[in-house]
Design a protein around this motif. Structure first.
Motif, PDB file in Angstrom:
ATOM      1  N   ARG A   7      40.955  40.546  40.031  1.00 49.40           N
ATOM      2  CA  ARG A   7      40.546  41.294  38.838  1.00 49.40           C
ATOM      3  C   ARG A   7      40.041  42.694  39.189  1.00 49.40           C
ATOM      4  NH1 ARG A   7      39.640  39.696  33.767  1.00 49.40           N
ATOM      5  NH2 ARG A   7      38.233  41.478  33.619  1.00 49.40           N
ATOM      6  N   TYR A   8      39.887  42.964  40.467  1.00 49.36           N
ATOM      7  CA  TYR A   8      39.286  44.248  40.868  1.00 49.36           C
ATOM      8  C   TYR A   8      40.154  45.406  40.398  1.00 49.36           C
ATOM      9  CZ  TYR A   8      37.274  47.860  43.848  1.00 49.36           C
ATOM     10  OH  TYR A   8      36.676  49.018  44.298  1.00 49.36           O
ATOM     11  N   SER A   9      39.510  46.326  39.696  1.00 54.89           N
ATOM     12  CA  SER A   9      40.284  47.458  39.174  1.00 54.89           C
ATOM     13  C   SER A   9      39.813  48.772  39.779  1.00 54.89           C
ATOM     14  CB  SER A   9      40.182  47.496  37.654  1.00 54.89           C
ATOM     15  OG  SER A   9      38.831  47.591  37.277  1.00 54.89           O
ATOM     16  N   SER A  10      38.907  48.711  40.768  1.00 59.09           N
ATOM     17  CA  SER A  10      38.377  49.900  41.419  1.00 59.09           C
ATOM     18  C   SER A  10      37.673  50.783  40.378  1.00 59.09           C
ATOM     19  CB  SER A  10      39.498  50.642  42.152  1.00 59.09           C
ATOM     20  OG  SER A  10      38.970  51.691  42.905  1.00 59.09           O
ATOM     21  N   ALA A  11      37.535  52.066  40.673  1.00 56.78           N
ATOM     22  CA  ALA A  11      36.914  52.992  39.719  1.00 56.78           C
ATOM     23  C   ALA A  11      37.663  54.300  39.805  1.00 56.78           C
ATOM     24  CB  ALA A  11      35.445  53.192  40.087  1.00 56.78           C
TER      25      ALA A  11
END
Lengths: 262, 327
Positions: free
Chosen positions: A256-260
């Motif tokens: 689910r990691y979408s970074s920034a």
């Protein structure tokens, strides 16, 4: 394995170098830790002015449990206590990016990057206090019980790590969960009391979903000969499964990691 | 065979809308409007070994998202990507040992410790043999001229020095593929030039495949033969930089300050008058005539100061869209 050992050695060396720059800070925190320890013992003293046993545990045993809890908490602080609470920020600010591109476990790096050196000093001090308590209350332990107690204590650290990791991993969904580590601290602090003092539902939770019994109660129960074989086995299997579940949950959440935005 | 191959790659982010104000904040605790942003829309491209490709686009175009997918940081929504034959988001160590990512706005160095400590850490992470580590470190620090700052705490270094150290940290394992996400952002002109020169030499000697994103046209002009332009998640140009420049940048901008007022009619003789204020004018002139016209302005008019500005990459992209959406 050898690679991770070398990396951990560097993490430790870097943490020592870092701590050396803030020596004044270290001594001030040591001073406040002594006051905090004194307040713990004072609580035990106050309770035992009014009773000779607490849910079937005498004063010396309660001291042992308190010290086991303090030692477990200190070990946790030393190894991952300065790292995992930063996880929500690491996720929301996109700082996880760098860890994910390296040929090593990102979970290992974010969990162990900072070795809290002052916790090592405190741990040594607390071991000395434990030895003093054992001497003062004239405890004589069975060697096998000592072995299981240490084994279960280490399993308790794994349980505490897994519990902290799982709750902090929720940041992949909830983003701002600043209070989660305060909640963890409040919940786990209940682990320094015998679980018999807790209400029935809470007692069940202490061995399962909110596993506060694992840091002090279970190891001290083993040390004082209160544990059954199946109880010890349950604790070890639970620690293994809980750790496995926490790692699986982390790997699932990573998708689910979408970074920034940069 | 291409070293990087992307087919129909898409990435959609989820986000939530929350109107401003206290009551809206309370309401959002119970209900939030979920929205979707398509950062990358079914893009395709391939890159051969040793190429240095500029990946351009305005803010929010999808450049960084693409780089993050290629370096395995995020998963795509659909499509496929292969880098060195690996699927990046599987995060296999064998793949991770062969690429590096440098982000101008994020750092991997330990802030409170000298850069050397981070280099030693990377040596162990990438399992670089001692001899190779020493040799590469010597080579890189020599090229970047930073031998004297390796023992200084990172937080005490200038932005330019920090970026040089970031490059060393990223290249110690001699990656075959290098992703550079705005490596010159925020740097002064001297540092920008140093970093640019380094990248150029490094690519030439090591034959490393490099994808570079930058907002500075100078970076792209100095380094890239080929550029890929992305906007609103779509690739709108993929080809030689020279062709792009010839086609879209045919002018420069002269920004002139005068010591006394000069009328518009006089100024219009030198080029297309874009802006005019008291004692100041902005004139668009043909690229190949820019120097000559600047000289004429200096000799014929009461010029106090003159600047010759390049046309920014954003304007190139605007021009592309003014013509046709896809080339």
């Amino acid at each position: 394995m050898n690679k991770y050992f070398k990396i951990y050695k560097i993490f430790m060396a870097n943490s020592f170098s870092y701590e050396a720059q803030y020596r004044g800070d270290t001594w001030i925190k040591m001073f406040f830790n002594i006051i905090w320890l004194a307040s713990m013992f004072l609580t035990v003293e106050v309770v035992f002015r009014h009773t000779s046993a607490l849910a079937g545990w005498d004063k010396g045993e309660i001291y042992l449990m308190t010290l086991f809890w303090i030692l477990a908490d200190e070990l946790a602080m030393m190894i991952f206590g300065a790292n995992l609470p930063q996880l929500p920020d690491t996720i929301t600010d996109g700082k996880l990016d760098i860890y994910l591109t390296k040929p090593m476990s990102a979970l290992f790096a974010i969990s162990t990057k900072i070795f809290l050196v002052r916790s090592l000093y405190r741990f040594i001090m607390e071991i000395i206090i434990l030895a003093a308590v054992i001497w003062k209350f004239d405890f004589a332990f069975n060697l096998l019980y000592v072995f299981f107690s240490i084994l279960l204590g280490l399993a308790g650290i794994f349980v505490l790590y897994s519990f902290t990791l799982m709750l902090n991993t929720l940041a992949f969904w909830l983003h701002r969960i600043d209070n989660v580590n305060v909640a963890i601290s409040v919940l786990t602090s209940l682990g320094k009391y015998p679980v018999e003092v807790l209400p029935r539902t809470m007692r069940i939770l202490a061995f399962t979903a909110i596993p506060i019994a694992f840091t002090a109660y279970i190891p001290v129960a083993a040390l004082t000969g209160r544990s059954s074989w199946h109880g010890i086995l349950y604790a070890l299997v639970f620690a293994g499964l809980f750790f496995w579940g926490a790692v699986k949950f982390w790997n699932f959440a990573l998708k689910r990691y979408s970074s920034a935005s940069s | 065979m291409p070293i990087i191959q992307i087919e129909n790659l898409s990435k959609t982010y989820e986000y939530y809308r929350k109107p401003a104000g206290f009551w809206n904040s309370v309401k959002s605790l119970f209900h939030r409007e979920k929205l979707f942003a398509e950062a990358v829309k079914s893009i395709n491209f391939s890159i051969e070994e040793g190429e240095l490709v500029g990946f351009l686009g305005p803010n929010g175009a999808g450049k960084t998202t693409t780089l993050k997918i290629l370096s395995g940081i995020i998963y795509p929504t659909s499509g496929s990507a292969k880098v060195l034959g690996y699927t990046p988001w599987k995060r296999q160590a064998r793949f991770q040992k062969q690429f590096a990512l440098v982000m101008g706005q994020k750092n991997q160095l330990w802030w409170d410790l000298p850069a050397m400590e981070s280099f030693i850490l990377n040596k162990e992470i990438y399992e670089v043999p001692e001899a190779m580590f020493k040799e590469t470190l010597e080579e890189l620090t020599e090229l970047l001229d930073i031998k004297n700052i390796l023992d200084v705490q990172v937080r005490k270094l200038s932005l330019g020095q920090r970026m040089k150290c970031e490059l060393v940290a990223a290249l110690l394992h001699s990656p075959r593929v290098l992703f550079l996400d705005e490596p010159t952002i925020g740097l002064d002109v001297v540092s920008q030039n140093n970093v640019r020169e380094f990248i150029k030499k490094y690519n030439r000697f090591k034959k490393t495949t490099i994808i570079l994103t930058s907002h500075y046209m100078e970076d792209v002009e100095a380094l890239c033969e080929r550029v890929i332009i992305i906007n609103h998640g779509l690739i709108v140009y993929d080809g030689k930089l020279q062709k792009l420049l010839d086609q879209y940048i045919d002018h420069k901008i002269l920004e002139v300050t005068f010591t006394e007022n000069v009328d518009a009619k006089t100024l219009a003789r030198f080029g297309k008058l874009k802006e005019r204020a008291a004692k100041r004018a902005v004139i668009e002139v043909r690229k190949d005539k820019a120097k000559d016209i600047a000289v004429q302005l200096l000799t014929k008019l009461p010029v106090d100061d003159i600047l010759i500005n390049e046309v920014g990459v954003d304007e190139v992209i605007r021009k592309i869209f003014a013509g046709t959406a896809r080339l």
